[in-house]
Scaffold this motif. Structure first.
Motif, PDB file in Angstrom:
ATOM      1  N   PRO A  74       0.824  -1.214   0.000  1.00 51.76           N
ATOM      2  CA  PRO A  74       0.000   0.000   0.000  1.00 51.76           C
ATOM      3  C   PRO A  74       0.859   1.265   0.000  1.00 51.76           C
ATOM      4  O   PRO A  74       1.879   1.332   0.682  1.00 51.76           O
ATOM      5  N   ASP A  96      -3.048   4.213  -2.733  1.00 52.86           N
ATOM      6  CA  ASP A  96      -4.122   3.458  -2.099  1.00 52.86           C
ATOM      7  C   ASP A  96      -4.933   4.295  -1.124  1.00 52.86           C
ATOM      8  O   ASP A  96      -6.038   3.911  -0.752  1.00 52.86           O
ATOM      9  N   HIS A 115      -4.743  -0.917   6.246  1.00 51.07           N
ATOM     10  CA  HIS A 115      -4.141  -1.287   4.960  1.00 51.07           C
ATOM     11  C   HIS A 115      -3.236  -2.496   5.098  1.00 51.07           C
ATOM     12  O   HIS A 115      -3.207  -3.367   4.213  1.00 51.07           O
TER      13      HIS A 115
END
Length: 224
Positions: A74, A96, A115
């Motif tokens: 991410p 992201d 994440h």
């Protein structure tokens, strides 16, 4: 094993604050103060990247675009920009998440944790070598120059893989032939020279330095 976060921002106070916060929360931390340094450290495969958009030399959007081919973790943008068009652009470059400064450390920490949990469900580790404008993805057996994928024959990539995995070590043509084509292959070691010529042409056309060097009378090596 602790997750590693790469924090890339040219504001030293922000880097220091974030590094202290995440280390306190049991993360390993790497830092970068500009875009080139962020690209280099991305090659160490962090588990998540916090990336400032406004950085000197290479901005965060460009950094993201250049590493996205090889880094699956991410990438969370940190920025003072609040326009929806900026957010859409950031996501289009491969980000992201988009976190507007100033932000709450607790909220940022929660987003990072979320994440990372999501990433663990789909994580795929790649072995990548970064060198200036060149990136070699050994897992996907692909080579990228300045973010663009180069078209390589199977044996061409195998030669690059062999030499780049041992930078500075000299291999003669016979040894390269044995390792790439196999001991039982029928053919001449002179075919190695033609494959290396084609590799050099492709690297030159892509605008990167000729990494494969000739050691006259001995063989070939990958430039350090």
């Amino acid at each position: 094993m602790r997750d590693t976060i790469l924090i890339a921002d040219d504001e030293t106070d922000i880097v220091s604050t974030l590094a202290d916060y995440f280390m306190y929360n049991d993360y390993q931390v790497m830092t970068a103060s500009n875009g080139q340094e962020a690209i280099a450290k991305a090659g160490k495969q962090p588990d998540l990247i916090l990336l400032d958009i406004n950085m000197p030399d290479v901005d965060g959007l460009t950094v993201c675009a250049r590493i996205r081919h090889f880094v699956s973790c991410p990438i969370l943008f940190l920025t003072a920009r609040t326009e929806d068009s900026d957010k859409i652009k950031a996501f289009g470059f491969g980000g992201d998440d988009y976190i507007v400064k100033p932000f709450s450390l607790e909220e940022l920490g929660a987003r990072v944790a979320a994440h990372l949990r999501r990433e663990r469900r789909r994580i795929e580790s790649h072995k990548v070598r970064f060198d200036d404008g060149l990136a070699i993805d050994y897992t996907q057996r692909s080579l990228f120059c300045n973010g663009e994928k180069l078209s390589l024959a199977k044996k061409e990539f195998a030669i690059i893989e062999l030499l780049s995995s041992h930078p500075g070590q000299v291999f003669d043509k016979e040894r390269i032939y044995e390792l790439v084509w196999g001991y039982d292959s029928e053919g001449e070691a002179s075919v190695v020279a033609e494959h290396i010529r084609r590799i050099r042409v492709k690297l030159n056309e892509a605008g990167v330095k000729p990494y494969v060097e000739t050691v006259w009378g001995v063989g070939y090596k990958w430039a350090r």
